[in-house]
Design an enzyme around this catalytic site. Structure first.
Site, PDB file in Angstrom:
ATOM      1  N   GLU A 198      82.834  12.046   3.645  1.00 19.36           N
ATOM      2  CA  GLU A 198      83.131  13.307   4.319  1.00 19.36           C
ATOM      3  C   GLU A 198      84.522  13.224   4.917  1.00 19.36           C
ATOM      4  O   GLU A 198      84.904  12.197   5.501  1.00 19.36           O
ATOM      5  CB  GLU A 198      82.106  13.579   5.407  1.00 19.36           C
TER       6      GLU A 198
ATOM      7  N   ASP B   8     100.272  13.790  -4.339  1.00 17.63           N
ATOM      8  CA  ASP B   8      99.623  12.909  -3.361  1.00 17.63           C
ATOM      9  C   ASP B   8      99.188  11.605  -4.016  1.00 17.63           C
ATOM     10  O   ASP B   8      98.094  11.104  -3.776  1.00 17.63           O
ATOM     11  CB  ASP B   8      98.422  13.610  -2.729  1.00 17.63           C
TER      12      ASP B   8
END
Length: 779
Positions: free
Chosen positions: A46, A159
């Site tokens: 998460e 990224d």
């Protein structure tokens, strides 16, 4: 599964990783049982963007990773972009790209279903330390293959980092390519410190961001290549390319600093050259594409020549600044420069060090040097600073070893010695610096320089070194070197420096008939006493090139560079010798190697580019005056050959007025006549210049001959061209293509000159190959 969760979870800590076979694990409390058509079997992680689940797709009977994008729920722009890029990425079918199966929406929140991978991330692998070159190259090549597939579809990853490179049993999988984006302004730039702490920002990301991403400029495929370069460096070095204690420090290093050079084998050095190109601050200086970078990396494979895996070492970059004299004393003031210079010379024998030149050190000789500026401009990790004070016949030195750019004090020493034993003082300081550096085992076996046999002789040597920094004081330095050798005729460095004095004085200041012979005799004596004295080989190679033996100079420097691959000055000298042999691409490669080790290494690159005939490339090449040194006048020649006389003239006049050597002033007048297109005056001033020893240098002869032909004075021009080529100056490219020679191409004398140069070029290439040049420079 733990590795998969690592790249998906963002910055928050995930729940304990499910065991192997997580697709069969029952959902945890609070976890939905289904999302769309997928049955949730576990929660993998998460983060700020959402939650990642393990799920099964009953329709096709396969396990998937399901990534929800809750942070995008209310952001229409982000959702639109997410869907556009997800569709583009889903269309990519490449073995090194994590496959996206589907995009969907559940209760207003988008999600993506993708491959469920098994293995570990590169980030996990790096926790075990540096990788060998043999292990690094396949990973790098597969990442580049994945990027080529993405870039061909117009997708920039933006990224890239080790946690987004997944290592499976079947090869690399590139994941998370530009999909989890909230908005362009926040995620294309980290220029503001506030952006660094936003929810969901991965703190490790700054280590791999290209400078244009840091400053908020436009990104393209070359931004991804910068990140690949940073990851390759980290794989080989076992440490990040850009270090810092905070994100702000890391970004400062990204914008202003370079990682240290890597060494260990010719293949490692070749790979480091590829990495350095990828890490160029300006995108235009990086490889043009992922495939172009991959081609460069593949070329390094053939350079290993070793059965054991090649491991890289980072070279520690150090500068010894001039010492501060706490109480001025005419008897010892000369030590402010010459003692640190001698310490730097001793340190340069250590294989894991790259020692910055004394000329570079002198630029930062202030009471309180700016360590950030020093780290960025001198490209160093460690700085040695010191003070000196005399008390009677005793000399006390206090030295500090400091980390740059942070300024952390690593070691401090106070050493006292008698004025009659300066070598012991220098040697003691150098040894303590080496001990404080805590260098790796296997890098400390370089020989200590042989101690002089006479303390008074060594003091004279140090005084002479201080004077030899200035051309005008070279005659005084020559006298002191002579006195030194009368007291200690076995001291090899003094013989080498005496030989340099004879050569430079004879060439530029006061030419005598026997200056070359005296220079050669002195340098030969130095090498008889110490065959591995690097400075003697450099000085001798310059002399050989000047006197018609460029192939011998090249072979000498190739041998020395193979033994001492961390000496930037050797490679700078090699670039000079290779140019005389007509091997211009090899000369450019040697210059790049010099500046890979030391970006401030003295360079004659502009002269090499000029000789290729590519004037536009030479004029576009931007180098500082400190790096160009005395060769800055070559820009005047380039501007003149490009017909830009109005730009060339004021530059030449400014350089002439700053000159301190009579020979250069005379040469400047020759250039002025050429720029004025005054052929008769050029013939006259060239004749006057012929009385100077500098005109025995074949490169000077060729350049004046080129100018004479350029203004139509072909007879005298051909004489000088022939004289240069008779000394094996193999300027084939210029002879074959320069417009100045168009009017004489059919002339039999010109054709003989060109044929001789061509033969010399072929001989030079053979010598280059025989002496390991291709392996050393990757050419």
């Amino acid at each position: 599964m733990r590795a998969l969760s690592e790249w998906l979870r963002g910055t928050l800590t995930p729940p304990p990783a499910p065991p192997s076979g997580a697709g069969d694990v029952a959902p945890r409390e609070g976890t939905p049982s289904r999302i769309g058509p997928y049955t949730i079997t576990g929660k993998l992680g998460e983060g700020g963007m959402g939650v990642v689940y393990a799920a099964s797709d009953a329709r096709l009977g396969r396990a998937v990773a399901l990534k929800t994008m809750s942070a995008m729920g209310a952001d229409a722009t982000a959702r639109e972009r997410f869907e556009r890029e997800a569709r583009a990425a889903a269309a990519i079918n490449h073995p090194n790209v994590c496959q996206i199966y589907e995009i969907g929406e559940e209760n207003g929140e988008p999600y993506i279903a993708m491959e469920l991978l098994e293995g570990e991330t590169l980030n996990e692998r790096l926790k075990g330390g540096a990788l060998s070159l043999a292990d690094t190259l396949p990973i790098g090549l597969e990442v580049l293959a994945a990027l080529q597939a993405l870039h061909s579809r117009g997708i920039v990853h933006r990224d890239l980092k080790p946690s987004n490179v997944f290592l499976t049993a079947h090869g690399v999988k590139l994941v998370d390519f530009g999909l989890a984006r909230r908005s362009d302004p926040q995620l294309s730039s980290l220029a503001s410190a506030g952006g660094l702490t936003r929810t969901g920002m991965v703190l490790g990301t700054p280590r791999y961001m290209a400078p244009e991403q840091v400053t908020g400029e436009g990104l393209d495929a070359r931004s991804d290549l910068f990140a690949v370069g940073a990851m390759l460096f980290e794989m080989l070095a076992g440490r990040p390319a850009f270090a810092g204690r905070s994100a702000v420090e890391i970004l400062h290093a990204t914008l202003h600093e370079q990682p240290p050079a890597l060494t260990g084998s010719p293949a490692v050095a070749a790979a480091d050259r590829v990495i350095r190109r990828a890490l160029a601050k300006r995108p235009a200086e990086r490889p043009a594409s992922a495939e172009a970078m991959a081609e460069e990396l593949r070329a390094t494979r053939g350079l290993s020549g070793e059965s054991a895996p090649a491991m890289a070492r980072t070279l520690t970059r150090i500068v010894v600044l001039p010492f501060r004299i706490l109480r001025p004393d005419p008897e010892t003031d000369f030590l402010a420069f010459s003692l640190p210079d001698a310490i730097a010379t001793s340190l340069s024998r250590i294989r894991s060090l790259v020692v910055r030149s004394s000329a570079t050190a002198a630029r930062f000789a202030t009471e309180s040097p700016d360590l950030k500026a020093l780290a960025a401009e001198a490209d160093v990790d460690r700085v040695v600073m010191g003070t000196l004070i005399r008390a009677g016949d005793q000399l006390q030195a206090t030295t500090q070893l400091v980390e740059a750019p942070g300024g952390t004090l690593l070691a401090s020493h106070r050493i006292q010695s008698s004025l009659g034993d300066l070598f012991s003082l220098q040697d003691d300081i150098a040894r303590r610096v080496v001990e404080s550096l805590k260098l790796p085992l296997g890098t400390l076996d370089a020989p200590t320089p042989e101690a002089p046999h006479n303390a008074r002789a060594y003091a004279l040597y140090l005084r002479a070194n201080e004077l030899a920094r200035d051309y005008e004081k070279l005659p005084q330095a020559r006298e002191l070197y002579t006195q030194c050798l009368e007291l200690d005729p076995e001291f090899a460095p003094a013989w080498a420096q005496l030989g340099r004095c004879h050569r430079v004085i004879g060439k530029f200041i006061d030419g005598s008939e026997d200056s070359v012979a005296r220079a050669e005799q002195a340098i030969r004596r130095a090498l008889e006493l110490d065959p591995r004295l690097s400075m003697a080989h450099r000085f001798y190679a310059n002399l050989e090139a000047d006197t018609g033996k460029p192939r011998e100079a090249m072979a000498r420097l190739l041998g020395e560079a193979s033994r001492n691959a961390n000496d930037a000055e050797l490679f700078a000298g090699l670039a000079h010798a290779l140019r005389y042999c007509g091997l211009y691409e090899q000369s450019i490669a040697a210059d790049k190697e010099a500046r890979r080790l030391d970006p401030n290494a003295a360079s004659s690159l502009d002269q090499t580019i000029l000789m290729t005939g590519d004037i536009d490339r030479m004029l576009a090449h931007d180098m500082s005056p400190e790096v160009l040194g005395n060769d800055s006048v070559v820009r005047v020649v380039g501007l003149g050959l490009a017909g830009r006389y109005d730009e060339a003239r004021p530059l030449l006049l400014a350089t002439r007025d700053a000159a301190t050597v009579d020979a250069f002033r005379a040469y400047a007048q020759t250039l002025l006549d050429w720029l004025d297109r005054n052929g008769s005056a050029l013939v006259e001033t060239a004749a006057q210049l012929a009385s100077l020893k500098i005109m025995e240098d074949p490169e000077a002869q060729f350049q004046i001959g080129w100018m004479l032909c350029d203004v139509g004075e072909h007879a005298r021009g051909l004489e000088l061209l022939k004289s240069a080529v008779d000394k094996d100056y193999a300027a084939v490219t210029a002879l074959a293509h320069a417009r100045a020679f168009d009017a004489v191409r059919s002339d039999a004398a010109f054709q003989r000159i060109l044929a001789k140069a061509q033969r010399d070029l072929e001989l030079g290439l053979a010598v280059f190959r025989q002496n390991g040049g291709e392996r050393l420079l990757g050419r």
